[in-house]
Design a protein around this motif. Structure first.
Motif, mmCIF file in Angstrom:
data_model
loop_
_atom_site.group_PDB
_atom_site.id
_atom_site.type_symbol
_atom_site.label_atom_id
_atom_site.label_comp_id
_atom_site.label_asym_id
_atom_site.label_seq_id
_atom_site.Cartn_x
_atom_site.Cartn_y
_atom_site.Cartn_z
ATOM 1 N N ASP A 63 26.917 44.196 22.735
ATOM 2 C CA ASP A 63 28.008 43.315 23.187
ATOM 3 C C ASP A 63 28.825 43.980 24.272
ATOM 4 O OD1 ASP A 63 27.245 41.635 21.255
ATOM 5 O OD2 ASP A 63 29.075 41.783 20.024
ATOM 6 N N ARG A 64 29.106 45.240 24.009
ATOM 7 C CA ARG A 64 29.994 45.990 24.883
ATOM 8 C C ARG A 64 29.428 46.101 26.298
ATOM 9 N NH1 ARG A 64 35.302 47.416 23.675
ATOM 10 N NH2 ARG A 64 35.888 48.291 25.670
ATOM 11 N N LEU A 65 28.117 46.259 26.360
ATOM 12 C CA LEU A 65 27.451 46.413 27.641
ATOM 13 C C LEU A 65 27.674 45.189 28.523
ATOM 14 C CD1 LEU A 65 25.870 48.886 28.413
ATOM 15 C CD2 LEU A 65 23.764 47.672 27.881
ATOM 16 N N GLU A 66 27.583 44.028 27.876
ATOM 17 C CA GLU A 66 27.793 42.775 28.594
ATOM 18 C C GLU A 66 29.233 42.672 29.088
ATOM 19 O OE1 GLU A 66 27.106 38.646 26.799
ATOM 20 O OE2 GLU A 66 25.286 39.804 26.344
ATOM 21 N N ILE A 67 30.165 42.971 28.200
ATOM 22 C CA ILE A 67 31.578 42.876 28.547
ATOM 23 C C ILE A 67 31.918 43.879 29.634
ATOM 24 C CG2 ILE A 67 33.907 43.273 27.651
ATOM 25 C CD1 ILE A 67 32.706 42.214 24.924
ATOM 26 N N ASP A 68 31.419 45.115 29.488
ATOM 27 C CA ASP A 68 31.721 46.155 30.466
ATOM 28 C C ASP A 68 31.155 45.827 31.840
ATOM 29 O OD1 ASP A 68 33.053 47.503 28.546
ATOM 30 O OD2 ASP A 68 31.698 49.212 28.421
ATOM 31 N N ALA A 69 29.989 45.188 31.871
ATOM 32 C CA ALA A 69 29.387 44.854 33.168
ATOM 33 C C ALA A 69 30.330 43.946 33.946
ATOM 34 C CB ALA A 69 28.037 44.183 32.962
ATOM 35 N N ALA A 70 30.976 43.001 33.228
ATOM 36 C CA ALA A 70 31.883 42.077 33.898
ATOM 37 C C ALA A 70 33.230 42.730 34.210
ATOM 38 C CB ALA A 70 32.095 40.847 33.027
ATOM 39 N N ARG A 71 33.749 43.500 33.265
ATOM 40 C CA ARG A 71 35.128 43.994 33.391
ATOM 41 C C ARG A 71 35.223 45.355 34.058
ATOM 42 N NH1 ARG A 71 38.811 41.252 30.306
ATOM 43 N NH2 ARG A 71 40.207 43.019 30.044
ATOM 44 N N HIS A 72 34.208 46.199 33.899
ATOM 45 C CA HIS A 72 34.328 47.574 34.368
ATOM 46 C C HIS A 72 33.151 47.993 35.237
ATOM 47 C CE1 HIS A 72 37.580 47.659 31.531
ATOM 48 N NE2 HIS A 72 36.771 47.412 30.534
ATOM 49 N N GLY A 73 32.530 47.016 35.892
ATOM 50 C CA GLY A 73 31.383 47.321 36.747
ATOM 51 C C GLY A 73 31.797 48.051 38.018
ATOM 52 N N GLU A 74 30.805 48.478 38.755
ATOM 53 C CA GLU A 74 31.032 49.223 40.001
ATOM 54 C C GLU A 74 31.810 48.406 41.032
ATOM 55 O OE1 GLU A 74 28.265 52.099 41.247
ATOM 56 O OE2 GLU A 74 29.090 52.700 39.304
ATOM 57 N N HIS A 75 31.690 47.064 40.894
ATOM 58 C CA HIS A 75 32.305 46.179 41.884
ATOM 59 C C HIS A 75 33.818 46.112 41.740
ATOM 60 C CE1 HIS A 75 31.701 43.948 38.173
ATOM 61 N NE2 HIS A 75 32.708 43.184 38.545
ATOM 62 N N VAL A 76 34.355 46.618 40.633
ATOM 63 C CA VAL A 76 35.781 46.457 40.372
ATOM 64 C C VAL A 76 36.593 47.516 41.113
ATOM 65 C CG1 VAL A 76 37.535 46.457 38.586
ATOM 66 C CG2 VAL A 76 35.326 45.409 38.138
ATOM 67 N N ALA A 77 37.554 47.073 41.900
ATOM 68 C CA ALA A 77 38.347 47.989 42.720
ATOM 69 C C ALA A 77 39.845 47.723 42.528
ATOM 70 C CB ALA A 77 37.968 47.819 44.189
ATOM 71 N N PRO A 78 40.672 48.741 42.800
ATOM 72 C CA PRO A 78 42.124 48.548 42.687
ATOM 73 C C PRO A 78 42.615 47.445 43.622
ATOM 74 C CG PRO A 78 41.592 50.881 43.027
ATOM 75 C CD PRO A 78 40.318 50.108 43.200
ATOM 76 N N ASN A 79 43.726 46.818 43.260
ATOM 77 C CA ASN A 79 44.326 45.786 44.106
ATOM 78 C C ASN A 79 45.707 46.273 44.584
ATOM 79 O OD1 ASN A 79 46.572 44.622 42.416
ATOM 80 N ND2 ASN A 79 44.871 44.379 40.962
ATOM 81 N N PRO A 80 46.388 45.483 45.404
ATOM 82 C CA PRO A 80 47.672 45.953 45.962
ATOM 83 C C PRO A 80 48.721 46.344 44.914
ATOM 84 C CG PRO A 80 46.853 44.103 47.243
ATOM 85 C CD PRO A 80 45.923 44.241 46.066
ATOM 86 N N ALA A 81 48.611 45.822 43.693
ATOM 87 C CA ALA A 81 49.566 46.227 42.656
ATOM 88 C C ALA A 81 49.343 47.688 42.264
ATOM 89 C CB ALA A 81 49.426 45.316 41.429
ATOM 90 N N HIS A 82 48.076 48.071 42.036
ATOM 91 C CA HIS A 82 47.773 49.470 41.742
ATOM 92 C C HIS A 82 48.198 50.367 42.912
ATOM 93 C CE1 HIS A 82 44.515 47.317 39.413
ATOM 94 N NE2 HIS A 82 44.987 48.078 38.455
#
Ligand code: OAD
Ligand code: ZN
Length: 249
Positions: A63-82
């Motif tokens: 389950d975790r693998l699926e969730i992590d792919a969406a939420r914590h994949g390589e494509h995820v980058a900081p936004n102006p708030a960070h």
């Protein structure tokens, strides 16, 4: 106006501390938990409980693998708030950043004094010997069929190094967060519904000892009534403007 006064309070603070929740990362495409498109609308929080991991770590990892792919994949980058929060630290205005997020995006944005109250999805930990490893290669092993992945040292089951429901928070992180809440004269809360203890109580601790409270959140929170500045706004929009006002004098 309010933005200018809040900026002045932050600039003049001896000790300015920020605490963030999932709302700081929605601008990076990671859904929050209890907001309009929150994770709890599509997933059962029970799946994130320690007892589920213990009962069936293999299923938990799948389950975790699926969730992590969406939420914590390589494509995820900081936004102006960070980026705005990292900028405030770099310029010496923000002393520390407490986060409930496990996405590692504050560090990626350049923040250095980050306290991760709920752990990090970037690491795994051996449930038996406590050894910590980078998560990416372990996820690769799970994808390759190793469910659950095991510790090379002791054979124990590896677990994402995040706080599951039913688990204690990392004690050193909690202790340091308390100390910061007690010494802050400005406490900034960004993108958290303040509904999960013990993190949810930290702002109250700061407010009790007289910190100026600044909230940036789309929805009202239980702190809104106690906050000198209560911005009902998108963090990715408001924080860069707040940081500019702090820096601009
Ligand atoms: P929540 O989902 O409970 O709250 C996020 C808050 O951010 C909501 O009040 C939203 O209105 C607000 N929000 C969403 N997008 C925003 C944006 N762009 N700008 C400003 N505000 C925005 O998330 P947390 O409070 O972080 O714990 O949740 C706390 C903990 O509950 C998580 O760390 C996780 C979860 O269960 C564990 O899994 C242990
Ligand atoms: Zn081990």
């Amino acid at each position: 106006d309010d933005l200018r006064f809040a900026a002045q309070a932050i600039r003049e603070a001896e000790c300015a501390v920020a605490m963030t929740g999932a709302g700081v990362s929605t601008g990076s495409g990671i859904p929050d938990f209890r907001g309009e498109n929150g994770l709890w609308k599509t997933h059962d929080p029970a799946d994130f409980h320690r007892s589920r991991f213990e009962a069936n770590p293999g299923d938990f990892w799948r389950d975790r693998l699926e969730i992590d792919a969406a939420r914590h994949g390589e494509h995820v980058a900081p936004n102006p708030a960070h980026e705005a929060l990292a900028d405030l630290e770099t310029r010496g205005t923000l002393d520390a950043l407490i986060t409930q997020n496990i996405d590692g995006l504050h560090t990626k944005a350049g923040s250095e004094h980050v306290i991760e109250l709920h752990g990090s999805s970037e690491r795994v930990v051996c449930d038996d010997c406590g050894r910590r490893l980078a998560a990416a290669p372990v996820r690769e092993r799970v994808r390759g069929g190793e469910t659950p992945p095991r510790c090379a040292e002791c054979g124990g089951v590896l677990k994402p190094d995040v706080v599951l429901f039913g688990e204690q928070l990392p004690q050193a992180a909690l202790f340091e967060s308390h100390a910061l809440a007690e010494s802050a004269d400005v406490f900034l809360v960004v993108g958290s519904s303040l509904s999960v203890e013990p993190a949810a109580s930290l702002p109250g601790t700061a407010a009790d000892q007289g910190a100026t409270m600044v909230v940036v959140n789309l929805d009202r929170t239980r702190l809104s009534g106690r906050a000198e500045y209560d911005f009902r706004a998108d963090a990715a929009d408001l924080l860069p403007r707040l940081a500019a006002a702090v820096n601009g004098g």
